[in-house]
Design a protein around this motif. Structure first.
Motif, short mmCIF file in Angstrom:
data_model
loop_
_atom_site.label_atom_id
_atom_site.label_comp_id
_atom_site.label_asym_id
_atom_site.label_seq_id
_atom_site.Cartn_x
_atom_site.Cartn_y
_atom_site.Cartn_z
N GLY A 162 -3.02 12.92 11.49
CA GLY A 162 -3.64 11.85 12.27
C GLY A 162 -2.65 10.75 12.61
O GLY A 162 -2.65 10.24 13.74
N ILE A 163 -1.81 10.37 11.63
CA ILE A 163 -0.81 9.31 11.87
C ILE A 163 0.17 9.75 12.96
O ILE A 163 0.48 9.00 13.88
CB ILE A 163 -0.07 8.96 10.57
CG1 ILE A 163 -1.02 8.29 9.58
CG2 ILE A 163 1.12 8.05 10.86
CD1 ILE A 163 -0.40 8.04 8.23
N VAL A 164 0.66 10.99 12.83
CA VAL A 164 1.60 11.50 13.84
C VAL A 164 0.93 11.56 15.21
O VAL A 164 1.53 11.20 16.24
CB VAL A 164 2.12 12.90 13.43
CG1 VAL A 164 2.94 13.52 14.57
CG2 VAL A 164 2.96 12.81 12.16
N GLY A 165 -0.34 12.00 15.24
CA GLY A 165 -1.06 12.06 16.51
C GLY A 165 -1.22 10.68 17.15
O GLY A 165 -1.06 10.53 18.36
N VAL A 166 -1.55 9.68 16.33
CA VAL A 166 -1.70 8.32 16.85
C VAL A 166 -0.37 7.81 17.41
O VAL A 166 -0.32 7.21 18.49
CB VAL A 166 -2.24 7.38 15.76
CG1 VAL A 166 -2.15 5.92 16.21
CG2 VAL A 166 -3.68 7.72 15.41
N ILE A 167 0.72 8.07 16.65
CA ILE A 167 2.04 7.61 17.11
C ILE A 167 2.41 8.27 18.43
O ILE A 167 2.87 7.61 19.38
CB ILE A 167 3.11 7.89 16.04
CG1 ILE A 167 2.86 7.02 14.80
CG2 ILE A 167 4.51 7.64 16.58
CD1 ILE A 167 3.80 7.33 13.64
N LEU A 168 2.19 9.60 18.53
CA LEU A 168 2.51 10.30 19.78
C LEU A 168 1.64 9.81 20.92
O LEU A 168 2.11 9.66 22.07
CB LEU A 168 2.33 11.80 19.59
CG LEU A 168 3.32 12.49 18.63
CD1 LEU A 168 2.98 13.98 18.50
CD2 LEU A 168 4.75 12.32 19.13
N GLY A 169 0.37 9.54 20.63
CA GLY A 169 -0.51 9.03 21.67
C GLY A 169 -0.07 7.65 22.17
O GLY A 169 -0.08 7.40 23.38
N LEU A 170 0.32 6.78 21.24
CA LEU A 170 0.78 5.45 21.65
C LEU A 170 2.07 5.53 22.44
O LEU A 170 2.25 4.80 23.44
CB LEU A 170 0.98 4.57 20.40
CG LEU A 170 -0.30 4.13 19.67
CD1 LEU A 170 0.06 3.39 18.39
CD2 LEU A 170 -1.16 3.25 20.58
N ILE A 171 2.97 6.42 22.01
CA ILE A 171 4.23 6.59 22.76
C ILE A 171 3.95 7.03 24.19
O ILE A 171 4.50 6.49 25.15
CB ILE A 171 5.14 7.60 22.03
CG1 ILE A 171 5.69 6.99 20.74
CG2 ILE A 171 6.29 8.04 22.94
CD1 ILE A 171 6.50 7.98 19.91
N THR A 172 3.08 8.02 24.33
CA THR A 172 2.75 8.52 25.67
C THR A 172 2.08 7.44 26.50
O THR A 172 2.40 7.26 27.69
CB THR A 172 1.84 9.75 25.56
OG1 THR A 172 2.47 10.74 24.75
CG2 THR A 172 1.55 10.33 26.93
N PHE A 173 1.15 6.70 25.90
CA PHE A 173 0.42 5.66 26.62
C PHE A 173 1.37 4.58 27.13
O PHE A 173 1.34 4.21 28.32
CB PHE A 173 -0.63 5.04 25.70
CG PHE A 173 -1.33 3.84 26.28
CD1 PHE A 173 -2.28 3.98 27.28
CD2 PHE A 173 -1.01 2.56 25.84
CE1 PHE A 173 -2.92 2.87 27.82
CE2 PHE A 173 -1.65 1.45 26.37
CZ PHE A 173 -2.60 1.61 27.36
N PHE A 174 2.24 4.08 26.26
CA PHE A 174 3.15 3.01 26.68
C PHE A 174 4.23 3.52 27.63
O PHE A 174 4.69 2.77 28.50
CB PHE A 174 3.79 2.35 25.45
CG PHE A 174 2.86 1.43 24.72
CD1 PHE A 174 2.42 0.24 25.30
CD2 PHE A 174 2.40 1.74 23.45
CE1 PHE A 174 1.55 -0.61 24.63
CE2 PHE A 174 1.53 0.90 22.78
CZ PHE A 174 1.11 -0.28 23.37
N ALA A 175 4.62 4.80 27.49
CA ALA A 175 5.60 5.35 28.42
C ALA A 175 5.01 5.44 29.83
O ALA A 175 5.66 5.08 30.82
CB ALA A 175 6.06 6.73 27.94
N VAL A 176 3.76 5.92 29.93
CA VAL A 176 3.10 5.99 31.25
C VAL A 176 2.90 4.59 31.81
O VAL A 176 3.12 4.35 33.01
CB VAL A 176 1.76 6.75 31.12
CG1 VAL A 176 1.00 6.68 32.43
CG2 VAL A 176 2.00 8.20 30.71
#
Length: 542
Positions: A85-99
């Motif tokens: 879950g932590i890794v998923g949240v981090i990847l989701g935040l990275i993708t969100f801020f990158a977009v």
């Protein structure tokens, strides 16, 4: 504009017709030469750049996340889904801020400037005139090279906050834009910037104004990886965790049926020494291998070319870099030589620019320094001759500084450290027999290092250049043109005055360089000579 610009316009338009991008993402080349108030987007592939930037930022700050993982470690071991879950949240935040970063990124080109708007929480608007651009770097990370895209970095030689970068541009468009900025600069008497080589003609064809000065083979990069190993920095960072590391290794060996304690008791000293030596050589081999791989990744395909005004360095295995250094901006040349370089007779040649201090303060700007790795003395001589024609750095005879350098550092460093070590040893044994061998050995070690440091220090001055040599196990040689000097400081303490000694501090645009503890009269003459030449000749220092 003139006929040359018209030809470049035609070429650029022809190149852009091959780019399968929507029209609103890439302005026509005409927008560079006529006023265009429209802000343009970049290709969605730029999202990969923002993802990389965010991931690197997280890695650089992973130290601050350690307490969180320590706190949650027991929970994570019992419930692995928490880690997922932590890794998923981090990847989701990275993708969100990158977009999000991609969506707010805009750029605009005019006949004389490039403007860039970026930033999510901290908005940034850079307006960079073409005549302030010193270098244009075209970079191709591996994820851009696959699709024929590139990044353009505009270096003005000033604050890092005032640099502009265009990301996610088709390579052909970036090259055309680079060419047209060169044409605009040429019309106002500014040095041209050389085009980056395309993937098709990589290392086989260069711009007609360029001449290849030096290349580095794979064996040269292997030498560089061996001699420029900086793994001791990692080892120093791991020092606080040594007990945990050895404990973990011991547990693993025990789980494999290896009892270290029993082995030590049962085996002879010679066998144990062989084991220890084998383990040491294995560790050194792995460390050296990593260093070699790093050197190859950074400098693969190394080519140093020159035009009439500048050097151009191109290298990189995963990400291709182009770095250009104008001769007039070079402040100092450094022939760096570690102890292994001395063994192999090699040097690392570095040329410091105006923004050398910025590069030192920010590792991401380190590519603004031009380095030629693992070259011989004659290669250094030939390369430097293009910049400093009268230099004699490779064979200059240096004068030694005063031997009071040894006495000074013995008093300040070696003796206090030895006394402290002796006191700690006595206090630890609490009046019992003290092994005074430790403070004696420490005193000898510190004294030897101080003498070696003094022996490495040297200086020389002639009509054109100031030379400095310093180091410890290795030796670095500096060549400083007198016309680049901005300030010379003469310093003298009370004790130095009594001994008729003084120190000089030479300030350049790239940093300061010191000559400690030399004859005071000679130091004054050197200072006067430098200041006289700088003022009387009034040569440009950039």
């Amino acid at each position: 504009m003139g006929e040359n610009v018209s030809q470049n316009m035609s070429k650029s338009i022809a190149d852009n017709t091959q780019i399968s991008e929507p029209e609103n993402l890439i302005p026509t080349t005409k927008s560079i030469l006529t006023q265009d108030d429209e802000w343009h987007k970049v290709s969605p592939i730029a999202i990969l750049y923002f993802i990389e930037k965010l991931v690197v930022g997280i890695i650089n700050n992973v130290f601050y996340m350690i307490p969180m993982f320590i706190t949650l470690w027991d929970e994570i071991r019992e419930n692995p889904w928490i880690a997922v879950g932590i890794v998923g949240v981090i990847l989701g935040l990275i993708t969100f801020f990158a977009v999000w970063s991609f969506l707010v990124f805009r750029y605009r080109l005019s006949p004389t400037t490039v403007e860039v708007k970026s930033g999510i929480f901290k908005k940034k608007h850079v307006d960079l005139p073409f005549n302030r651009i010193q270098n244009i770097k075209i970079e191709q990370p591996f994820y851009y090279r696959l699709f024929g895209f590139a990044t353009m970095a505009f270096d003005s030689g000033g604050s890092l906050q005032q640099e502009a970068r265009l990301i996610g541009l088709p390579l052909s468009f970036a090259q055309s834009l680079q060419m047209q900025i060169n044409d605009v600069k040429a019309q106002v008497g500014v040095d041209k910037v050389v085009l980056d080589k395309t993937e098709e003609n990589n290392n086989s064809h260069i711009h007609h104004n360029e001449t290849i000065v030096n290349t580095r083979s794979l064996s040269d990069l292997v030498f560089h990886g061996i001699t420029s190993n900086r793994i001791f920095i990692i080892l120093a960072g791991l020092a606080p965790f040594v007990d945990n590391i050895f404990g973990y290794i011991g547990e693993k060996l025990a789980s494999w049926g290896v009892d270290i304690g029993q082995t030590i008791e049962s085996e002879s000293f010679i066998i144990l020494a062989i084991y220890a030596l084998s383990l040491f050589l294995l560790c050194i081999g792995l460390i050296t291998l990593l260093s070699i791989v790093g050197a190859i990744i950074m400098f693969y395909g190394y080519t140093l070319s020159k035009t009439t005004e500048k050097f151009i360095r191109r290298s990189g295995l995963i990400t291709k870099h182009e770095i250009s250094v104008t001769f007039s901006r070079i402040q100092v040349a450094i022939m760096k030589q570690d102890w292994l370089d001395i063994v192999f007779g090699r040097y690392n040649l570095k040329l410091e620019q105006l923004n050398g201090q910025i590069a030192n303060a920010n590792p991401s700007a380190a590519n603004n320094k031009l380095m030629v790795p693992s070259v011989f003395a004659y290669e250094c001589r030939d390369i430097l001759a293009h910049v400093f024609p009268l230099h004699n750095l490779h064979e200059i005879e240096f004068l030694n500084i005063s031997k009071r350098f040894i006495i000074r550092h013995l008093i300040i460093l070696a003796i206090p450290m030895s006394v402290l070590t002796g006191f700690l040893a006595w206090n630890h044994h609490q009046g019992n027999t003290v092994n005074w061998l430790y403070p004696i050995v420490l005193t000898g070690l510190w004294s030897g290092l101080i003498v070696l440091r003094w022996w490495r220090w040297g200086y020389a001055v002639n009509e054109t250049y100031i030379y400095i040599r310093k180091g410890l196990f290795g030796a670095d040689r500096y060549c400083i043109p007198i016309n680049k000097v901005q300030r010379v400081t003469f310093s003298q303490s009370v004790f130095m005055e009594k001994a008729q000694l003084a120190s000089l501090k030479i300030q350049l645009a790239s940093g300061s360089y010191s000559i400690p503890l030399i004859n005071a009269d000679l130091a004054q003459r050197i200072q006067t000579y430098i200041l006289y030449n700088v003022e009387s000749k009034a040569q440009a220092w950039m």
